[in-house]
Structure formats: structure tokens, C-alpha cells
Motif scaffolding. Sequence first.
Motif, PDB file in Angstrom:
ATOM      1  N   ILE A   1       0.848  -1.186   0.000  1.00 43.84           N
ATOM      2  CA  ILE A   1       0.000   0.000   0.000  1.00 43.84           C
ATOM      3  C   ILE A   1       0.886   1.239   0.000  1.00 43.84           C
ATOM      4  O   ILE A   1       1.960   1.254   0.604  1.00 43.84           O
ATOM      5  CB  ILE A   1      -0.943   0.004   1.228  1.00 43.84           C
ATOM      6  CG1 ILE A   1      -1.975   1.135   1.115  1.00 43.84           C
ATOM      7  CG2 ILE A   1      -0.172   0.098   2.532  1.00 43.84           C
ATOM      8  CD1 ILE A   1      -3.043   1.081   2.185  1.00 43.84           C
ATOM      9  N   GLY A   2       0.450   2.274  -0.727  1.00 42.72           N
ATOM     10  CA  GLY A   2       1.206   3.513  -0.776  1.00 42.72           C
ATOM     11  C   GLY A   2       1.030   4.317   0.504  1.00 42.72           C
ATOM     12  O   GLY A   2       0.058   4.127   1.244  1.00 42.72           O
ATOM     13  N   PRO A   3       1.957   5.243   0.796  1.00 43.97           N
ATOM     14  CA  PRO A   3       1.872   6.001   2.053  1.00 43.97           C
ATOM     15  C   PRO A   3       0.630   6.883   2.160  1.00 43.97           C
ATOM     16  O   PRO A   3       0.030   6.980   3.235  1.00 43.97           O
ATOM     17  CB  PRO A   3       3.154   6.838   2.048  1.00 43.97           C
ATOM     18  CG  PRO A   3       3.616   6.849   0.631  1.00 43.97           C
ATOM     19  CD  PRO A   3       3.180   5.558   0.040  1.00 43.97           C
ATOM     20  N   MET A   4       0.226   7.527   1.064  1.00 49.69           N
ATOM     21  CA  MET A   4      -0.969   8.364   1.133  1.00 49.69           C
ATOM     22  C   MET A   4      -2.231   7.501   1.259  1.00 49.69           C
ATOM     23  O   MET A   4      -3.173   7.870   1.964  1.00 49.69           O
ATOM     24  CB  MET A   4      -1.068   9.251  -0.109  1.00 49.69           C
ATOM     25  CG  MET A   4       0.062  10.269  -0.256  1.00 49.69           C
ATOM     26  SD  MET A   4       0.164  11.470   1.106  1.00 49.69           S
ATOM     27  CE  MET A   4       1.528  10.807   2.083  1.00 49.69           C
ATOM     28  N   GLU A   5      -2.212   6.370   0.596  1.00 46.08           N
ATOM     29  CA  GLU A   5      -3.338   5.437   0.722  1.00 46.08           C
ATOM     30  C   GLU A   5      -3.426   4.890   2.147  1.00 46.08           C
ATOM     31  O   GLU A   5      -4.521   4.753   2.708  1.00 46.08           O
ATOM     32  CB  GLU A   5      -3.191   4.294  -0.279  1.00 46.08           C
ATOM     33  CG  GLU A   5      -3.385   4.696  -1.735  1.00 46.08           C
ATOM     34  CD  GLU A   5      -2.137   5.265  -2.388  1.00 46.08           C
ATOM     35  OE1 GLU A   5      -2.179   5.569  -3.589  1.00 46.08           O
ATOM     36  OE2 GLU A   5      -1.112   5.433  -1.689  1.00 46.08           O
ATOM     37  N   PHE A   6      -2.263   4.591   2.733  1.00 45.43           N
ATOM     38  CA  PHE A   6      -2.247   4.100   4.112  1.00 45.43           C
ATOM     39  C   PHE A   6      -2.831   5.150   5.042  1.00 45.43           C
ATOM     40  O   PHE A   6      -3.648   4.845   5.928  1.00 45.43           O
ATOM     41  CB  PHE A   6      -0.816   3.762   4.541  1.00 45.43           C
ATOM     42  CG  PHE A   6      -0.721   3.052   5.865  1.00 45.43           C
ATOM     43  CD1 PHE A   6      -0.596   1.672   5.928  1.00 45.43           C
ATOM     44  CD2 PHE A   6      -0.759   3.763   7.066  1.00 45.43           C
ATOM     45  CE1 PHE A   6      -0.520   1.012   7.153  1.00 45.43           C
ATOM     46  CE2 PHE A   6      -0.688   3.118   8.288  1.00 45.43           C
ATOM     47  CZ  PHE A   6      -0.561   1.736   8.329  1.00 45.43           C
ATOM     48  N   ALA A   7      -2.414   6.405   4.859  1.00 45.12           N
ATOM     49  CA  ALA A   7      -2.923   7.483   5.711  1.00 45.12           C
ATOM     50  C   ALA A   7      -4.434   7.622   5.576  1.00 45.12           C
ATOM     51  O   ALA A   7      -5.145   7.816   6.573  1.00 45.12           O
ATOM     52  CB  ALA A   7      -2.234   8.797   5.360  1.00 45.12           C
ATOM     53  N   LEU A   8      -4.942   7.518   4.342  1.00 53.59           N
ATOM     54  CA  LEU A   8      -6.385   7.652   4.125  1.00 53.59           C
ATOM     55  C   LEU A   8      -7.156   6.536   4.838  1.00 53.59           C
ATOM     56  O   LEU A   8      -8.148   6.802   5.537  1.00 53.59           O
ATOM     57  CB  LEU A   8      -6.689   7.625   2.629  1.00 53.59           C
ATOM     58  CG  LEU A   8      -8.172   7.605   2.246  1.00 53.59           C
ATOM     59  CD1 LEU A   8      -8.906   8.808   2.833  1.00 53.59           C
ATOM     60  CD2 LEU A   8      -8.325   7.559   0.725  1.00 53.59           C
ATOM     61  N   VAL A   9      -6.719   5.295   4.682  1.00 49.16           N
ATOM     62  CA  VAL A   9      -7.402   4.172   5.326  1.00 49.16           C
ATOM     63  C   VAL A   9      -7.289   4.289   6.841  1.00 49.16           C
ATOM     64  O   VAL A   9      -8.241   4.002   7.579  1.00 49.16           O
ATOM     65  CB  VAL A   9      -6.825   2.832   4.834  1.00 49.16           C
ATOM     66  CG1 VAL A   9      -7.460   1.666   5.590  1.00 49.16           C
ATOM     67  CG2 VAL A   9      -7.045   2.672   3.341  1.00 49.16           C
ATOM     68  N   ARG A  10      -6.142   4.730   7.302  1.00 51.67           N
ATOM     69  CA  ARG A  10      -5.939   4.888   8.741  1.00 51.67           C
ATOM     70  C   ARG A  10      -6.904   5.924   9.323  1.00 51.67           C
ATOM     71  O   ARG A  10      -7.543   5.680  10.353  1.00 51.67           O
ATOM     72  CB  ARG A  10      -4.494   5.313   9.003  1.00 51.67           C
ATOM     73  CG  ARG A  10      -4.132   5.450  10.469  1.00 51.67           C
ATOM     74  CD  ARG A  10      -2.675   5.903  10.624  1.00 51.67           C
ATOM     75  NE  ARG A  10      -2.344   6.167  12.012  1.00 51.67           N
ATOM     76  CZ  ARG A  10      -1.219   6.765  12.399  1.00 51.67           C
ATOM     77  NH1 ARG A  10      -0.324   7.145  11.496  1.00 51.67           N
ATOM     78  NH2 ARG A  10      -0.991   6.964  13.677  1.00 51.67           N
ATOM     79  N   VAL A  11      -7.025   7.061   8.665  1.00 50.61           N
ATOM     80  CA  VAL A  11      -7.946   8.098   9.144  1.00 50.61           C
ATOM     81  C   VAL A  11      -9.386   7.603   9.057  1.00 50.61           C
ATOM     82  O   VAL A  11     -10.188   7.816   9.978  1.00 50.61           O
ATOM     83  CB  VAL A  11      -7.756   9.392   8.337  1.00 50.61           C
ATOM     84  CG1 VAL A  11      -8.837  10.417   8.710  1.00 50.61           C
ATOM     85  CG2 VAL A  11      -6.375   9.984   8.588  1.00 50.61           C
TER      86      VAL A  11
END
Length: 275
Positions: A20-30
Motif C-alpha cells: 500500500i502507498g503512504p498516502m493510501e495508508f494514511a487515508l485508510v488509517r484516518v
Amino acid sequence: MGAFAANSLLTRAGIERGGIGPMEFALVRVAGGAAMLGLLLALRRQALPLRGRAVGALSLATYMLGFSAAYLTLDAGLGALVLFGVVQVSLFALAAMRGEALGGRRVAGALVAFGGLVALLWPGGSAAVDPVGAALMVAAGLGWAAYTAAGRGAPDALAATAASFLLCLPMAAIAALVLGAGAWGASGVALALVSGAVTSGLGYALWYALLPRIASTTAAVVQLSVPVIALAAGALLLGEALGLRILLAGAVVLGGIVLALTAPKAPAGRSRSRG
């Protein structure tokens, strides 16, 4: 602090090994954090207090996005070292500007703990840090420090955290749309959901509940235990390097924390009125 350290491990594992990409990870995390906290508020039949949460949401977004991007190049433990070193300096500076009584022993303990972190991050050592990743983590640290400071005045920790996550969600979505790599590995998404719903959403709500009961400087110093936890767990679970230098520096950090947290409270008369 264990939840904070787990976020470093989950993010590093998701981005490095989870596809998973870092921005995608941040989105799913939020999104995971917003969903978990929203569910808890619904069970309590409580409305979201969105008004006055702009600072919390912006600082949370800065932390989330910088944190994820930094872990493209930083190990879990070293990333946590940079993050919470910045947090400590920021919160101590804020406490001084607010006129809080710092106390000589607490300052000494903080300096000892911070010195242990500097020993690990000093250029040319075995713990060399990628400059771009370090810069991104510095930005994340400033965001987390601002988020921590904003939480001191929150009347309801759970509701304030839920509102911040919900308002942060569109920012994370825009970042994923504009800067994302389009990588959505299943295991990475699962790790991001755990990070968001459990170690971030619930962990941050607990942190907000504790903040009004402790001094800003105490909040700064105690968070320096997170890199030590992350370093040890990163070595055990992710195979990251853990040498004698790291062990010795970790012991120095913990010693400084103990020194600061066992310091007597400074006399209230030393602090200036906040008006």
C-alpha cells in the motif's frame, strides 16, 4: 505509549511489505479511526462537536500524511526517534511560552532523554537517517505537537478525537487522490485499518483524556519512551537493526524519563498568569 509505538510498526510494515502507498495508508488509517470513533459516539447517542476542531484536524492531517510518507525510507524505530524528539522540543517550547513552571530536575531529565536520541541520530553513526524522510517526520512531529496541545482544552476526549478524525478525512482523501501511488495491497489495507481503528482512534482518545491531568512537559517527556518501544519491537518483529549503540541510547532515554517524571512539582508561583 504502546499504541503510539504500534503505529510506527504498522505503518512501516504496511508500506514496506503490505503493498500500500503512504498516502493510501494514511487515508485508510484516518477512515478507520473516524469509523471506530463515530460508532462509539453513536452508541453513546452523542453528536459530533465539529465547531472549534479546525486546529486539531489540520494538525492531525499534517501528522498523518508526513508520518506515512516518512516511512518510505525510515525504519520504524528511527522514525519514532525523529518524531518524538521534535515533539519534546516543541512541547517544552510551548510550555515555556505559556509560562508553565518547568522545574530544574524535569528539564534535566528531558535533556538527558533527548541526549540519548541525539546520540542515535548523530550523522555518521550506525543509525543514519534519510534526510527527506527525516524532514517529513519533522513535519509530522510538529503536527503531533500541535494536536497534543489542542487536546489539553478538549472537554470530551472521545468526541474531540472523533471530530478531528472526521474533519481530517477529506484532507487525507485529497492527498491520496493527488499524491497517491494507486497501491492498495490487501494486507496493507488491513494494517492501516488496525492502526486507524485501534492504535490511533482509541489510543488518541485515551491520550486526550489523560492530557488535562498532566503537565505539558510531562506529556513531552513520557512520549520519549515510544522510540525505545518501537526500536525494540521493530527489531523483534520487522528484523530492523538493534545494536549496542541503540541499546545504550535507549537506556539513557529511559533514565531521563524516570528523572523527569519523579521530579517534584515546581512551585505554582513561578508560572506567569495566562490571562
